[in-house]
Write an enzyme that holds these catalytic residues in place. Structure first.
Site, PDB file in Angstrom:
ATOM      1  N   TYR A   1       0.835  -1.198   0.000  1.00 46.64           N
ATOM      2  CA  TYR A   1       0.000   0.000   0.000  1.00 46.64           C
ATOM      3  C   TYR A   1       0.874   1.254   0.000  1.00 46.64           C
ATOM      4  CZ  TYR A   1      -3.143   3.673   1.537  1.00 46.64           C
ATOM      5  OH  TYR A   1      -3.838   4.849   1.620  1.00 46.64           O
TER       6      TYR A   1
ATOM      7  N   LYS B   1       1.413   4.292  -2.974  1.00 44.67           N
ATOM      8  CA  LYS B   1       1.240   5.731  -2.809  1.00 44.67           C
ATOM      9  C   LYS B   1       2.490   6.501  -3.236  1.00 44.67           C
ATOM     10  CE  LYS B   1      -3.016   5.807  -1.488  1.00 44.67           C
ATOM     11  NZ  LYS B   1      -4.044   6.429  -2.341  1.00 44.67           N
TER      12      LYS B   1
END
Length: 305
Positions: free
Chosen positions: A141, A145
């Site tokens: 994750y 980003k």
């Protein structure tokens, strides 16, 4: 009034952003895999569907992009990369093709690498942590980003004005029970303990931000005067953590003296201040958090004062 496309508009965060925009007179088009409750125009599709995204961009002034797998517990690594990276590319590519000049990207404080132990979390180099601190993402994750911000910068260099909002854990109303459950028994807490949508997050320091504050930050980012080709990013958090210990005490207990405290006065003024330096958000974006949830924990063990 300008029409704004909000990706992920039907989600936990999207509903607050849509409401914030509507309250300030914006015309909003929502994009999500399911239509939300707001009485707006909806495009129901996956953010990786290039043709659906292209159609949704037509007649749009600016894009607020928050459609994503929201954390490492919501999908495997391949799914996170596909949705968060390919989806972000699809959004920026379609926005450029339609001549859209402003995109606001929902990033995460996870880019700094200090959010989940499952990602082999490295400690910060110093506190308060600012925009000069290296990015130390280790889990899918967080990496998604970082790559999303790379795409955002790339499209700014192609002429867009782009902002990335590095938000901490968002404390939605549905998460309040989980936050209290964690505070009551932090050693044994596993989620969802009381039916929340996910675990109480915020990393080792229990950062959080109220969804109303974050929605306002998205509107401020939309309205910020910028030059074509300009990129900026901001750490966003409540003004206090949800940890029982003052921030410096907690950092020293976990990491000894490995984390340099560069501005002790920052924590003298506010002992529970976040790891992140919010000065840039205040001075450039005009963002000052108005809410926090420490009142939920008053009287619990460790929160007597």
């Amino acid at each position: 009034m300008s029409r704004i496309l909000v990706t992920g508009a039907g989600g936990l965060l999207g509903r607050f952003v849509v409401d914030e925009l509507l309250q300030h007179g914006y015309d909003v088009r929502g994009f999500d895999r399911q239509a939300g409750k707001a009485d707006i125009e909806w495009t129901v599709a996956d953010v990786t569907d290039a043709e659906a995204v292209r159609r949704a961009m037509q007649g749009i002034y600016a894009v607020l992009h928050m459609a994503a797998v929201p954390n490492i517990w919501s999908g495997d690594g391949a799914t996170i990369m596909r949705v968060n990276v390919q989806g972000t590319y699809t959004v920026f590519n379609a926005a450029e093709a339609e001549g859209i000049r402003r995109v606001v990207f929902c990033s995460s404080d996870s880019v700094a690498g200090y959010t989940v132990r499952e990602g082999k979390m490295p400690p910060p180099l110093y506190a308060p942590l600012d925009l000069d601190h290296p990015l130390q993402a280790t889990d899918p994750y967080a990496v998604s980003k970082v790559l999303g911000e790379d795409l955002a910068r790339a499209y700014s260099m192609r002429g867009m004005s782009v902002l990335a909002l590095r938000t901490v854990f968002v404390a939605y109303p549905e998460m309040e029970g989980e936050i209290v459950a964690r505070a009551k028994d932090p050693t044994n807490y596993t989620a969802p303990a009381v039916g929340g949508p996910s675990t109480a997050g915020g990393g080792p320091l229990h950062h959080h931000i109220d969804a109303r504050d974050l929605a306002r930050a998205f509107r401020l980012a939309l309205e910020l005067p910028m030059q074509a080709g300009e990129f900026d990013c901001f750490y966003l958090s409540s003004s206090v953590t949800l940890a029982p210990e003052p921030t410096i005490d907690r950092i020293k207990r976990m990491h000894g003296h490995a984390v340099e405290i560069r501005d002790p006065d920052y924590y003298c003024r506010n002992p529970f201040a976040p790891l992140y330096d919010l000065t840039h958000a205040k001075e450039r974006l005009g963002f000052v958090p108005e809410y926090d949830l420490r009142h939920l924990l008053t009287g619990l063990p460790g929160f007597e004062n």
